[in-house]
Design a protein around this motif. Structure first.
Motif, PDB file in Angstrom:
ATOM      1  N   ASN A   1      -7.509  -5.567  -0.287  1.00 21.65           N
ATOM      2  CA  ASN A   1      -7.939  -5.354   1.089  1.00 21.65           C
ATOM      3  C   ASN A   1      -7.631  -3.943   1.565  1.00 21.65           C
ATOM      4  O   ASN A   1      -8.467  -3.268   2.167  1.00 21.65           O
ATOM      5  CB  ASN A   1      -7.264  -6.403   1.974  1.00 21.65           C
ATOM      6  CG  ASN A   1      -7.680  -6.273   3.425  1.00 21.65           C
ATOM      7  OD1 ASN A   1      -8.876  -6.260   3.704  1.00 21.65           O
ATOM      8  ND2 ASN A   1      -6.714  -6.154   4.313  1.00 21.65           N
ATOM      9  N   ALA A   2      -6.397  -3.495   1.271  1.00 23.60           N
ATOM     10  CA  ALA A   2      -5.983  -2.174   1.737  1.00 23.60           C
ATOM     11  C   ALA A   2      -6.830  -1.081   1.098  1.00 23.60           C
ATOM     12  O   ALA A   2      -7.058  -0.033   1.705  1.00 23.60           O
ATOM     13  CB  ALA A   2      -4.505  -1.956   1.430  1.00 23.60           C
TER      14      ALA A   2
ATOM     15  N   SER B   1     -10.676  -1.675   5.887  1.00 19.64           N
ATOM     16  CA  SER B   1      -9.390  -2.231   6.330  1.00 19.64           C
ATOM     17  C   SER B   1      -8.541  -1.189   7.022  1.00 19.64           C
ATOM     18  O   SER B   1      -7.514  -1.495   7.619  1.00 19.64           O
ATOM     19  CB  SER B   1      -8.628  -2.769   5.117  1.00 19.64           C
ATOM     20  OG  SER B   1      -8.227  -1.672   4.301  1.00 19.64           O
TER      21      SER B   1
ATOM     22  N   GLY C   1      -6.958   0.849   5.438  1.00 26.41           N
ATOM     23  CA  GLY C   1      -5.936   1.180   4.458  1.00 26.41           C
ATOM     24  C   GLY C   1      -4.577   0.575   4.722  1.00 26.41           C
ATOM     25  O   GLY C   1      -3.612   0.854   4.032  1.00 26.41           O
ATOM     26  N   HIS C   2      -4.542  -0.284   5.715  1.00 26.82           N
ATOM     27  CA  HIS C   2      -3.227  -0.847   6.069  1.00 26.82           C
ATOM     28  C   HIS C   2      -2.770  -1.899   5.081  1.00 26.82           C
ATOM     29  O   HIS C   2      -3.574  -2.691   4.597  1.00 26.82           O
ATOM     30  CB  HIS C   2      -3.291  -1.463   7.460  1.00 26.82           C
ATOM     31  CG  HIS C   2      -3.561  -0.429   8.520  1.00 26.82           C
ATOM     32  ND1 HIS C   2      -2.659   0.558   8.839  1.00 26.82           N
ATOM     33  CD2 HIS C   2      -4.658  -0.235   9.294  1.00 26.82           C
ATOM     34  CE1 HIS C   2      -3.171   1.329   9.775  1.00 26.82           C
ATOM     35  NE2 HIS C   2      -4.409   0.873  10.077  1.00 26.82           N
ATOM     36  N   TYR C   3      -1.505  -1.859   4.856  1.00 22.67           N
ATOM     37  CA  TYR C   3      -0.931  -2.799   3.907  1.00 22.67           C
ATOM     38  C   TYR C   3       0.454  -3.162   4.427  1.00 22.67           C
ATOM     39  O   TYR C   3       1.306  -2.306   4.624  1.00 22.67           O
ATOM     40  CB  TYR C   3      -0.858  -2.123   2.545  1.00 22.67           C
ATOM     41  CG  TYR C   3      -0.182  -2.920   1.456  1.00 22.67           C
ATOM     42  CD1 TYR C   3      -0.752  -4.102   0.982  1.00 22.67           C
ATOM     43  CD2 TYR C   3       1.002  -2.476   0.878  1.00 22.67           C
ATOM     44  CE1 TYR C   3      -0.138  -4.819  -0.035  1.00 22.67           C
ATOM     45  CE2 TYR C   3       1.606  -3.196  -0.145  1.00 22.67           C
ATOM     46  CZ  TYR C   3       1.036  -4.363  -0.592  1.00 22.67           C
ATOM     47  OH  TYR C   3       1.631  -5.067  -1.589  1.00 22.67           O
TER      48      TYR C   3
ATOM     49  N   LYS D   1      -0.075   2.525   2.940  1.00 23.55           N
ATOM     50  CA  LYS D   1      -1.338   2.968   3.524  1.00 23.55           C
ATOM     51  C   LYS D   1      -2.153   3.599   2.415  1.00 23.55           C
ATOM     52  O   LYS D   1      -1.622   4.292   1.546  1.00 23.55           O
ATOM     53  CB  LYS D   1      -1.050   3.978   4.637  1.00 23.55           C
ATOM     54  CG  LYS D   1      -2.238   4.499   5.347  1.00 23.55           C
ATOM     55  CD  LYS D   1      -2.052   4.331   6.855  1.00 23.55           C
ATOM     56  CE  LYS D   1      -3.181   4.959   7.658  1.00 23.55           C
ATOM     57  NZ  LYS D   1      -4.511   4.562   7.287  1.00 23.55           N
TER      58      LYS D   1
ATOM     59  N   PHE E   1      -2.578   5.462  -2.604  1.00 23.28           N
ATOM     60  CA  PHE E   1      -2.111   4.277  -1.890  1.00 23.28           C
ATOM     61  C   PHE E   1      -0.608   4.209  -2.122  1.00 23.28           C
ATOM     62  O   PHE E   1      -0.146   4.041  -3.251  1.00 23.28           O
ATOM     63  CB  PHE E   1      -2.806   3.037  -2.485  1.00 23.28           C
ATOM     64  CG  PHE E   1      -2.406   1.735  -1.832  1.00 23.28           C
ATOM     65  CD1 PHE E   1      -2.124   1.661  -0.461  1.00 23.28           C
ATOM     66  CD2 PHE E   1      -2.330   0.548  -2.572  1.00 23.28           C
ATOM     67  CE1 PHE E   1      -1.795   0.458   0.118  1.00 23.28           C
ATOM     68  CE2 PHE E   1      -1.993  -0.644  -1.991  1.00 23.28           C
ATOM     69  CZ  PHE E   1      -1.716  -0.696  -0.622  1.00 23.28           C
TER      70      PHE E   1
END
Ligand code: ADP
Length: 970
Positions: free
Chosen positions: A264-265, A270, A272-274, A296, A308
């Motif tokens: 997802n990230a 998204s 890039g949020h994790y 991120k 990431f």
């Protein structure tokens, strides 16, 4: 690069192409002196135009070589900071874009046209070698983020530059100058250094906070991580980590979640949020560690992630603590979910539903997604009117709000419904005491409320029912046993009071006499336990107009239990069974008496339940039957003499019809002796006529039987004796009668002769006899007369006793008249009154009948009162045999009788003498006053008996006598 190359480079630039095409520049150079290359807009172009170049070593612009002009043209038109050193003095030129790098109160605008060494005196030692290098080697140099501190803004500032020095040839191809393209990177460098610093700080922080760091290459899926993270995962310090390997270290339960989160990230959408929690299991030690990963992803212009990275925080302790809380919370939620009341938590001013249990969701007919996380009035707009006020109030005041049977219209099951709730709104208080929401605990009571309405309705019906019941009923209220209601039967018949004297009053006030009886206690118990109480045949003493009376009552106290389970009252049902009980008691007493009597009379009693064949008996009964007590009934039956068994059977068959059992039979005792019993019993039948019970008594009548047998034997003996005596008597009677007849007949002649000769002697001697002698003659005369009468009477009697002739019809009227004729003289002398009714014609013996009337009438005339004329009445009626006042045998009683009565008003007699007077020679009165022989009535009786009739005398002294003759009607 040579100038040509450089130039052609420019020409390729579209912008340049538009503004400076080659032709126009050439034209300008040749024809004009206005330095078209300086025609550009901007401050520096202006300054250059205005500058007196002739004072410098480059000389006036018109003499400038083409390469300088070209370079300046580029410089002045460029928005990129550029600087130019030209000539041996390295005269300085710069453009507007460069100008800010010189700062305020610095080298600008002074630097323009000055010697390089002069302008950059403070950094000359640094840059001079670079300049020389370029001029000699003709190779450009590139410096990045080079610190070149110089004077600006009133001080020497540390300025960083990224720049290139390019070689500029002169017209001859020799070194002309340097073209400097530069960009001040002070800010960048400081940012970088700040970054570095903050990186260091970050590292420090990472170290301090014990964070793990990671950096994933989204393309290669290679993972970089700090040593801490590696240690957590169980990787070696220098080991290269591939994502898939790291994923393997994630607890099974979390693995997919992490994979999904990473994926997802890495998607641009998204952002890039994790941010995810998971459990890491160390590959080597298998230690578990809960971590929170934050990261991120960075994306390039193609929205493809190129980097990431992020951190990993060990949150094990917190997780475990949270776990506990979660468990608690789960438990709480489970509990909440399971409780049968609806619970929801509404937060904030919008009352956003934070949670709601299943029961609550059912109440409002919503599923979780429709309700949870949404403002209450968004999901349930219809309840706003009803609940917003109280909810807001709770939120504002922090004081709980309670509602009972609160109506709310809610949408459910596809329609609007009025539902009723009992609920509480409790403030949800935070630690600081502020109210952040409302806990709603609601319990739907719609059915209860509806039931209550129905109850009220049915209560009404119930009351009607009571009032109309033919059974005495009453309802006592909740407290003090107030008589709330009572029906007519109860008030008038049971209580014998007036309605106004009982209704609304406490029971004990109306019936103080109950105070000492058990009923108030029982009532209290029913109030307390809510259990009904019933009793049969309870004795109650109740005062009425007719005083204190004892009642036997079957009654029931039924608690009236409300919805709150409290006893709201008691329903009393009473039925008066006094009569029944008293009757039964009488029977019981009678039975008891009978039993006692039986026992005292040496009687054995028994009772048999004919349905179950159970039987109750007494030892005495067993003894009478000669068996040991206790004994089964069959044993007693066996004891009955075989010859009498049939007799017993017959008695039973009869008893099943009549209800009465009676027989006498022999029983054989164990010792072989025979005894007699008498058994008397009664069979009881149920309503269908089925025999259900037998009660009876048995008596040992052996002695009695023996006595009877003896008696019978004696009677028989005596009877034989008597019969022979009778015959003897009859014989002697006949002899006597014959004798009497013969005697009287034979005596009659001598008596007549005595009379005749005495009379003759008296006449012959008349003159010679003195007075005494004459009297003696008279006495002889009287005695002779009497003797004659006696003989006549005896003769008459013997006549009526003699063998009789054939009967003939006799008209009693004629017969009577004849008798009256015979008695006429007497009647006249005594002035007698004779009343004669109509008499019947009967069959009889003529002479005897005449004799009968003769005797009765002459007695009537004779036994009259002195100085009172006799009065005789003769009547006749017909009566039935049963009305004859003497014993008649079975045949006689069937007949009808002429009743002929001869009644006088004479001296009468005592009733007790009524039978005696019919015996021969029996007389009640003195012979001197009432002469007679005492034979007349004997004859009368004999005559009547000869006719199959009866004669009865009734008398009362001084009132008279009545003789009733009953002749059978033939
Ligand atoms: P007697 O010849 O004495 O009349 P009876 O046999 O006729 O004998 O009567 C018996 C007795 O019954 C009488 O002596 C008299 O005492 C009494 N007696 C008979 N008839 C009457 C009557 N009509 N009134 C009163 N006493 C009577």
């Amino acid at each position: 690069m040579n100038l040509q190359g450089f130039y052609s480079c420019f020409l390729k630039n579209e912008y340049f192409h538009k503004t400076f095409n080659q032709n126009s520049i050439l034209k300008t150079l040749s024809a004009e002196t206005t330095y078209p290359f300086l025609k550009a807009k901007g401050e520096m172009a202006q300054l250059m135009r205005d500058y007196d170049w002739s004072q410098t070593s480059v000389g006036a612009p018109e003499h400038w070589p083409l390469s300088l002009r070209t370079a300046l043209g580029i410089l002045l038109h460029s928005k990129f900071p550029m600087f130019l050193f030209w000539g041996d003095d390295l005269i300085c030129f710069y453009n507007d874009a460069f100008r800010p790098s010189l700062g305020n109160e610095g080298k600008h605008p002074w630097a323009l046209g000055k010697k390089g060494q002069e302008v950059w005196a403070e950094i000359w030692p640094t840059i001079k070698p670079w300049i020389d290098h370029v001029l000699t080697t003709r190779e450009a140099i590139w410096m990045e983020d080079q610190l070149v501190p110089f004077y600006r803004n009133g001080r020497i500032e540390d300025i960083y530059w990224t720049f290139s020095y390019s070689f500029l040839p002169d017209e001859n191809g020799n070194a002309g100058g340097l073209f400097v393209t530069c960009a001040e990177t002070t800010e960048k460098v400081s940012t970088i250094s700040q970054l570095k610093e903050s990186n260091e700080q970050l590292h420090f922080a990472i170290e301090a906070t014990e964070l793990g760091t990671w950096d994933l290459d989204p393309v290669t899926h290679v993972f970089r991580a700090n040593s801490r993270l590696k240690e957590w995962f169980g990787f070696g310090a220098n080991e290269e980590i591939v994502l898939s390997k790291a994923i393997e270290c994630i607890a099974e339960a979390d693995r997919q979640k992490v994979v999904d989160a990473i994926e997802n990230a890495l998607h641009y959408e998204s952002g890039g949020h994790y941010d995810i929690d998971y459990t890491v299991i160390n590959r080597l030690t298998k230690n578990e560690r809960r971590v929170r990963a934050k990261g991120k992803a960075c994306f390039n212009e193609n929205k493809v992630a190129y980097r990431f990275n992020g951190t990993l925080q060990d949150v094990t302790t917190q997780y475990l603590a949270d776990e506990k809380i979660r468990e608690e919370e789960k438990r709480f939620r489970n509990t909440v979910q399971q409780v049968p009341v609806g619970i929801t938590i509404l937060k904030g001013a919008d009352f956003v539903a934070e949670m709601a249990n299943e029961a609550y969701l059912q109440l409002i007919d919503k599923n979780e997604s429709e309700f949870i996380g949404r403002p209450l009035f968004e999901s349930l707009p219809e309840v706003r009117g009803a609940v917003e006020g109280p909810l807001s109030q709770v939120l504002a005041t922090g004081i709980a709000f309670y509602g009972t049977e609160f109506p709310a219209i809610i949408n459910r099951f596809g329609r609007k419904e009025t539902a009723y709730f009992n609920f509480v709104y409790k403030p949800l208080k935070e630690e600081d005491g502020s109210v952040s929401g409302v806990i709603v605990v609601a319990n739907e009571v719609t059915s209860l409320v509806e039931a209550k309405y129905r109850l009220a309705e049915s209560e009404k019906q119930f009351r009607n029912l009571i009032m109309q019941s033919p059974i005495a009923m009453a309802i006592f209220g909740k407290e003090n046993m107030i008589i709330e209601m009572a029906n007519k039967e109860m008030i008038e018949h049971m209580w014998r009071k007036k309605e106004k004297d009982v209704l609304g009053k406490p029971l004990l006030e109306v019936f103080p006499e109950l105070e000492t009886q058990k009923f108030p206690g029982i009532l209290k118990q029913v109030y307390q336990t809510a259990k009904p109480y019933r009793e049969k045949e309870a004795v109650a003493y109740i005062n009425g107009e007719d005083g204190l009376r004892r009642f036997y009552l079957d009654y029931e106290y039924s608690p009236l239990v409300g919805s709150d389970n409290a006893v709201n009252g008691i329903m009393v049902t009473v039925s008066d069974v006094t009569e029944k009980v008293e009757a039964r008691k009488k029977i019981e007493e009678a039975e008891e008496r009978a039993r006692m009597t039986a026992e005292s009379g040496e009687l054995g009693t028994y009772e048999v339940n004919l349905l179950t064949n159970e039987w109750i008996t007494t030892p005495r009964l067993a003894a009478i039957f000669g068996v040991d007590y206790p004994a089964p009934r069959s044993l007693l039956i066996d004891a009955i003499h075989p010859d009498d068994k049939e007799l017993r059977q017959e008695a039973y068959e009869k008893a099943y019809h009549t209800g009465l059992l009676e027989y006498e039979s022999r029983v054989i005792y164990k010792d072989g002796s025979t005894h007699w019993i008498r058994l008397k019993g009664r069979i009881y039948f149920d309503d269908n006529g089925k025999p259900v019970r037998q009660m009876g008594i048995a008596q040992d009548i052996t002695e009695q039987k023996l006595f009877e047998e003896e008696l019978a034997r004696q009677v028989k003996e005596r009877t034989i004796e008597l019969e022979s005596k009778n015959k003897e008597l009859e014989r002697s009677n006949a002899n006597l009668e014959e004798f009497a007849h013969a005697a009287s007949h034979d005596l009659k002649e001598p008596v007549r002769k005595i009379h005749f000769f005495t009379d003759r002697l008296k006449t012959q001697l008349e003159n010679r006899l003195d007075k005494d002698e004459l009297q003696t003659f008279d006495r002889i005369e009287v005695s002779t007369q009497r003797m004659s009468t006696l003989i006549d009477d005896l003769l008459a009697y013997s006549h009526v006793s003699q063998k009789l002739l054939e009967k003939e019809e006799i008209n009693l009227n004629d017969k009577l008249r004849k008798v009256l004729d015979d008695l006429e003289l007497d009647i006249q002398q005594k002035h007698a009154l004779i009343h004669v009714g109509e008499l019947p014609v009967i069959k009889g013996y003529r002479r005897q009948i005449q004799q009968l009337f003769q005797n009765l009438l002459s007695n009537g005339l004779k036994y009259s009162k002195p100085n009172t004329p006799p009065e005789i009445t003769i009547t006749s009626t017909i009566v039935e045999g049963k009305d004859v006042p003497v014993f008649l045998n079975e045949d006689e009683v069937q007949k009808n009788y002429y009743c002929i009565e001869v009644k006088d008003k004479g001296i009468g007699f005592e009733q007790q003498e009524a039978e005696r007077i019919f015996l021969m020679f029996q007389r009640l009165h003195g012979r001197s006053e009432y002469p007679g022989t005492g034979i007349g009535l004997s004859i009368a009786k004999k005559v009547v008996e000869n006719h199959g009739g009866k004669i009865v005398a009734r008398g009362e002294p001084e009132v008279g006598a009545t003789f009733s003759i009953y002749f059978p009607v033939e």
